[in-house]
Design an enzyme around this catalytic site. Structure first.
Site, mmCIF file in Angstrom:
data_model
loop_
_atom_site.group_PDB
_atom_site.id
_atom_site.type_symbol
_atom_site.label_atom_id
_atom_site.label_comp_id
_atom_site.label_asym_id
_atom_site.label_seq_id
_atom_site.Cartn_x
_atom_site.Cartn_y
_atom_site.Cartn_z
ATOM 1 C CB ALA A 122 -0.262 -26.714 -79.361
ATOM 2 C CG ASN A 182 -3.336 -25.725 -87.517
ATOM 3 O OD1 ASN A 182 -3.389 -25.387 -88.688
ATOM 4 N ND2 ASN A 182 -4.414 -25.859 -86.774
ATOM 5 C CG HIS A 212 0.775 -31.904 -79.381
ATOM 6 N ND1 HIS A 212 -0.026 -32.293 -80.425
ATOM 7 C CD2 HIS A 212 0.153 -30.842 -78.830
ATOM 8 C CE1 HIS A 212 -1.072 -31.492 -80.515
ATOM 9 N NE2 HIS A 212 -0.997 -30.602 -79.536
HETATM 10 N N1 LIG Z 1 -0.503 -23.306 -84.679
HETATM 11 C C1 LIG Z 1 -0.960 -23.969 -83.625
HETATM 12 O O1 LIG Z 1 -0.210 -24.557 -82.849
HETATM 13 C C2 LIG Z 1 -2.420 -24.000 -83.355
HETATM 14 C C3 LIG Z 1 -3.301 -23.487 -84.253
HETATM 15 N N2 LIG Z 1 -4.622 -23.500 -84.007
HETATM 16 C C4 LIG Z 1 -5.497 -22.949 -85.039
HETATM 17 O O2 LIG Z 1 -5.665 -21.549 -84.831
HETATM 18 C C5 LIG Z 1 -6.933 -21.129 -85.345
HETATM 19 C C6 LIG Z 1 -7.708 -20.377 -84.260
HETATM 20 O O3 LIG Z 1 -7.926 -21.244 -83.177
HETATM 21 P P1 LIG Z 1 -9.067 -20.938 -82.078
HETATM 22 O O4 LIG Z 1 -8.976 -19.544 -81.621
HETATM 23 O O5 LIG Z 1 -9.021 -22.038 -81.104
HETATM 24 O O6 LIG Z 1 -10.364 -21.106 -82.996
HETATM 25 P P2 LIG Z 1 -11.896 -20.769 -82.617
HETATM 26 O O7 LIG Z 1 -12.717 -21.738 -83.400
HETATM 27 O O8 LIG Z 1 -12.075 -20.691 -81.159
HETATM 28 O O9 LIG Z 1 -12.096 -19.295 -83.238
HETATM 29 C C7 LIG Z 1 -11.940 -19.011 -84.595
HETATM 30 C C8 LIG Z 1 -12.952 -17.946 -84.972
HETATM 31 O O10 LIG Z 1 -12.644 -17.485 -86.300
HETATM 32 C C9 LIG Z 1 -13.844 -17.535 -87.091
HETATM 33 N N3 LIG Z 1 -13.482 -17.730 -88.501
HETATM 34 C C10 LIG Z 1 -13.009 -18.841 -89.099
HETATM 35 N N4 LIG Z 1 -12.797 -18.643 -90.405
HETATM 36 C C11 LIG Z 1 -13.160 -17.356 -90.654
HETATM 37 C C12 LIG Z 1 -13.191 -16.557 -91.825
HETATM 38 N N5 LIG Z 1 -12.797 -17.059 -93.022
HETATM 39 N N6 LIG Z 1 -13.633 -15.279 -91.734
HETATM 40 C C13 LIG Z 1 -14.036 -14.776 -90.537
HETATM 41 N N7 LIG Z 1 -14.035 -15.483 -89.380
HETATM 42 C C14 LIG Z 1 -13.594 -16.767 -89.439
HETATM 43 C C15 LIG Z 1 -14.579 -18.727 -86.520
HETATM 44 O O11 LIG Z 1 -15.919 -18.772 -86.933
HETATM 45 P P3 LIG Z 1 -16.596 -20.254 -87.184
HETATM 46 O O12 LIG Z 1 -16.683 -20.877 -85.837
HETATM 47 O O13 LIG Z 1 -17.897 -19.938 -87.830
HETATM 48 O O14 LIG Z 1 -15.649 -20.999 -88.090
HETATM 49 C C16 LIG Z 1 -14.402 -18.480 -85.032
HETATM 50 O O15 LIG Z 1 -15.273 -17.502 -84.555
HETATM 51 C C17 LIG Z 1 -7.652 -22.411 -85.792
HETATM 52 O O16 LIG Z 1 -7.494 -22.622 -87.187
HETATM 53 C C18 LIG Z 1 -6.903 -23.499 -85.027
HETATM 54 O O17 LIG Z 1 -6.968 -24.757 -85.665
HETATM 55 C C19 LIG Z 1 -5.115 -23.972 -82.821
HETATM 56 C C20 LIG Z 1 -4.280 -24.501 -81.902
HETATM 57 C C21 LIG Z 1 -2.868 -24.619 -82.107
HETATM 58 O O1 LIG Z 2 -3.702 -26.882 -79.703
HETATM 59 C C1 LIG Z 2 -3.241 -28.001 -79.945
HETATM 60 O O2 LIG Z 2 -3.045 -28.887 -79.091
HETATM 61 C C2 LIG Z 2 -2.809 -28.328 -81.330
HETATM 62 C C3 LIG Z 2 -3.755 -27.970 -82.335
HETATM 63 O O3 LIG Z 2 -4.949 -27.877 -82.124
HETATM 64 C C4 LIG Z 2 -3.225 -27.732 -83.666
HETATM 65 O O4 LIG Z 2 -2.003 -27.836 -83.864
HETATM 66 O O5 LIG Z 2 -4.027 -27.431 -84.558
#
Ligand SMILES: NC(=O)C1=CN([C@@H]2O[C@H](COP(=O)(O)OP(=O)(O)OC[C@H]3O[C@@H](n4cnc5c(N)ncnc54)[C@H](OP(=O)(O)O)[C@@H]3O)[C@@H](O)[C@H]2O)C=CC1
Ligand SMILES: O=C([O-])CC(=O)C(=O)O
Length: 261
Positions: A122, A182, A212
């Site tokens: 992000a 993250n 951010h």
């Molecule tokens: N690197 C970056 O800049 C960013 C990273 N992220 C991270 O990326 C990841 C994905 O984001 P996003 O798509 O928005 O998330 P969502 O919550 O929209 O989707 C994640 C899905 O994965 C499922 N899930 C979680 N853990 C497991 C597991 N151990 N086994 C099977 N399924 C699982 C969740 O189920 P349930 O809802 O039951 O947990 C949900 O259905 C998150 O951890 C988020 O914090 C997001 C934004 C920015």
């Molecule tokens: O998507 C964003 O703005 C940032 C975020 O959630 C993350 O870094 O986990």
């Protein structure tokens, strides 16, 4: 053809699936989530249904496994994926605040000749932070502002006012706010590590964007970057740019020309 498996079928996976239709060197061959209905929904968006619907099956039909689920999923699935010789992309980068896990997956990747990809997510400017780290960096600070709903707070009294929810090092921030900063761990890995990267998290009821700000000071000079991100339609915590960043990284890995550091 790069065969991709995605773990976690939420906001980021949906954007990747939709974005993948315009990429002709990749094919999504695996989708897995603990909610089968989310897998069915995303499968329905693909031209060809995925061959693998479990993690174990993915190992047989995918070259790159994308974790887009949770920090727990990084611990559960990344080590065995690397052990099976698969390249891995990690979105829940906060999991790598666990130094033991980070060291372990680096060792496994090296032993199996695999790559671990961490997209900028992000934010942007990670290339500049990496370059700056070639000399002395004095300070890296991330200030994250999001609307109350990104913290699961909506109509309560404490949603009405601006509040500083956290101030401290990235290593702590990703434990307390695993789905919101993250990016602080990504910055840490590019720069001066999770104990020296400073994080401030602010709940701001006056905005509907995920903002951010990254400030870096060092021998190179000063960097001040600001991102005003629209949230993903299905997950207010997650900026749409994070999913676009994953797609850009898929393009980088699958295409013959690479632009930028
Ligand atoms: N690197 C970056 O800049 C960013 C990273 N992220 C991270 O990326 C990841 C994905 O984001 P996003 O798509 O928005 O998330 P969502 O919550 O929209 O989707 C994640 C899905 O994965 C499922 N899930 C979680 N853990 C497991 C597991 N151990 N086994 C099977 N399924 C699982 C969740 O189920 P349930 O809802 O039951 O947990 C949900 O259905 C998150 O951890 C988020 O914090 C997001 C934004 C920015
Ligand atoms: O998507 C964003 O703005 C940032 C975020 O959630 C993350 O870094 O986990």
């Amino acid at each position: 053809m790069l065969r991709i498996g995605i773990i976690g079928c939420g906001a980021i996976a949906e954007a990747i699936v939709k974005g993948s239709s315009s990429l002709d060197r990749i094919k999504i061959t695996g989708l897995y989530d603990r909610h089968p209905e989310k897998v069915s929904y995303l499968s329905g968006l693909l031209r060809e249904p995925p061959e693998a619907l479990t993690f174990d099956d993915m190992l047989g039909v995918c070259d790159l496994i994308i974790e887009a689920a949770s920090q727990g999923a990084v611990k559960e699935f990344v080590p065995p994926a690397l052990e099976a010789g698969k390249d891995v992309m990690i979105m829940s980068v906060g999991a790598l605040g666990d130094q033991e896990l980070l060291d372990r997956i680096k060792r496994i990747a090296e032993a199996n000749n695999c790559k671990i990809y961490i997209p900028s997510g992000a934010i942007a400017g990670v290339d500049g932070v990496k370059a700056a780290a070639g000399s002395k960096i004095k300070r890296v600070r991330l200030t994250t502002r999001k609307p109350p709903r990104a913290f699961g707070v909506e109509n309560e009294e404490n949603a009405m006012h601006e509040r500083v929810l956290f101030e401290g090092p990235a290593r702590e921030a990703v434990k307390l706010f695993p789905a919101n900063v993250n990016v602080s761990l990504t910055l840490s890995l590019a720069g001066i590590g999770p104990d020296r990267t400073e994080v401030r998290i602010i709940q701001d009821p006056s905005i509907d964007l995920n903002i951010h700000e990254v400030e870096v000071e060092g021998d190179f000079g000063r960097m001040h970057l600001r991102f005003e991100n629209l949230p993903s339609p299905s997950n207010p915590k997650t900026s749409f740019l994070a999913a676009l960043s994953a797609i850009a990284l898929i393009k980088r890995v699958s295409e013959p020309i690479e632009v930028g550091t």
